[in-house]
Design an enzyme around this catalytic site. Structure first.
Site, PDB file in Angstrom:
ATOM      1  N   HIS A 137      -3.705 -12.042  23.546  1.00  0.00           N
ATOM      2  CA  HIS A 137      -3.508 -11.200  24.734  1.00  0.00           C
ATOM      3  C   HIS A 137      -2.273 -11.218  25.285  1.00  0.00           C
ATOM      4  O   HIS A 137      -2.045 -12.820  25.204  1.00  0.00           O
ATOM      5  CB  HIS A 137      -5.032 -10.845  25.637  1.00  0.00           C
ATOM      6  N   CYS A 179     -10.558 -13.621  31.102  1.00  0.00           N
ATOM      7  CA  CYS A 179     -11.694 -12.726  31.373  1.00  0.00           C
ATOM      8  C   CYS A 179     -12.429 -13.142  31.394  1.00  0.00           C
ATOM      9  O   CYS A 179     -13.981 -12.289  31.506  1.00  0.00           O
ATOM     10  CB  CYS A 179     -11.778 -13.656  29.065  1.00  0.00           C
TER      11      CYS A 179
END
Length: 251
Positions: free
Chosen positions: A152, A239
């Site tokens: 990401h 996250c």
């Protein structure tokens, strides 16, 4: 988090055994750290069928005006968004990204009214364009950022302070963050760019002491937590929570 995390999606890492009990203990320590920094911690129950549900960041984007429910790039994760949307509907108007868009929250870095979105295997051009349309009425500028070598954008870059980005220049071009100053991670710690800002404190995985010294030399306050088991699932400090203004956290 459920024992299914041992079957998590992986893109850039080889599968390693995850000690579930240790992962739970690490997550609980993460929650305690957020609470010690003044956060209210609220859990959304995880469906045992969803191996990656602990990585709640990927399911939604929260802005002052609206919450955007994403359409995760991994098909196995799309069922995670329902309970998150139900809870966030009590906090914000809800917008949803629809097929053919895919977008993970871990690909989104906000700096003021600029929203940087990673061009990755989880976030496609349709997802970036859908987010651009969704946020345009609120004055946000959405710009795509090529990413390589990691899952990401937030694996490669996060905002360390307003207008300052910590990044790995091997995974993302610093020139993509026009108008921001940048701090490079220590070259021996390529995964160190992921930070969670909680007020004036930066939360960082304890595995990156050299990059932490760079942050402290730049005047930043850093608190650490061990997330080594979650890192095996390509997880990191951003996250495991969704940040809602007024101090709430969903973890």
């Amino acid at each position: 988090m459920t024992p299914a995390i041992t079957r998590c999606e992986l893109t850039h890492l080889a599968r390693q055994p995850i000690d579930f009990a240790r992962a739970v203990a690490q997550h609980e320590a993460y929650e305690r750290l957020l609470a010690s920094l003044g956060c209210t911690v609220e859990r959304i129950p995880a469906d045992p069928a969803h191996a990656d549900a602990v990585f709640i960041e990927d399911t939604a984007l929260i802005f002052d005006e609206v919450a955007v429910i994403t359409r995760p790039g991994a098909a196995s994760r799309r069922g995670e968004t329902g309970p998150v949307a139900d809870r966030l509907a009590r906090e914000r108007p809800i917008l949803r990204l629809e097929d053919p868009a895919t977008l993970d929250g871990g690909d989104v870095v906000r700096s003021g009214k600029t929203v940087f979105v990673g061009e990755t295997s989880r976030t496609n051009p349709a997802g970036i364009e859908a987010l651009r349309r969704a946020l345009a009425p609120f004055g946000y500028r959405v710009t795509g950022v090529p990413v390589s070598g990691c899952l990401h954008l937030k694996s490669a870059a996060t905002e360390a302070a307003p207008g300052t980005v910590l990044l790995n220049p091997e995974w993302v071009d610093p020139r993509a963050f026009a108008g921001c100053s940048t701090i490079p991670v220590d070259p021996t710690e390529p995964s160190a760019a992921n930070l969670l800002r909680v007020g004036e404190v930066l939360v960082q995985d304890q595995a990156y002491p050299r990059t932490r010294e760079r942050l402290r030399a730049a005047g930043q306050t850093v608190a650490t937590v061990d997330l080594s088991e979650l890192a095996k699932a390509e997880g990191a400090v951003t996250c495991c929570s969704l940040i809602v203004p007024r101090g709430s956290r969903y973890v």
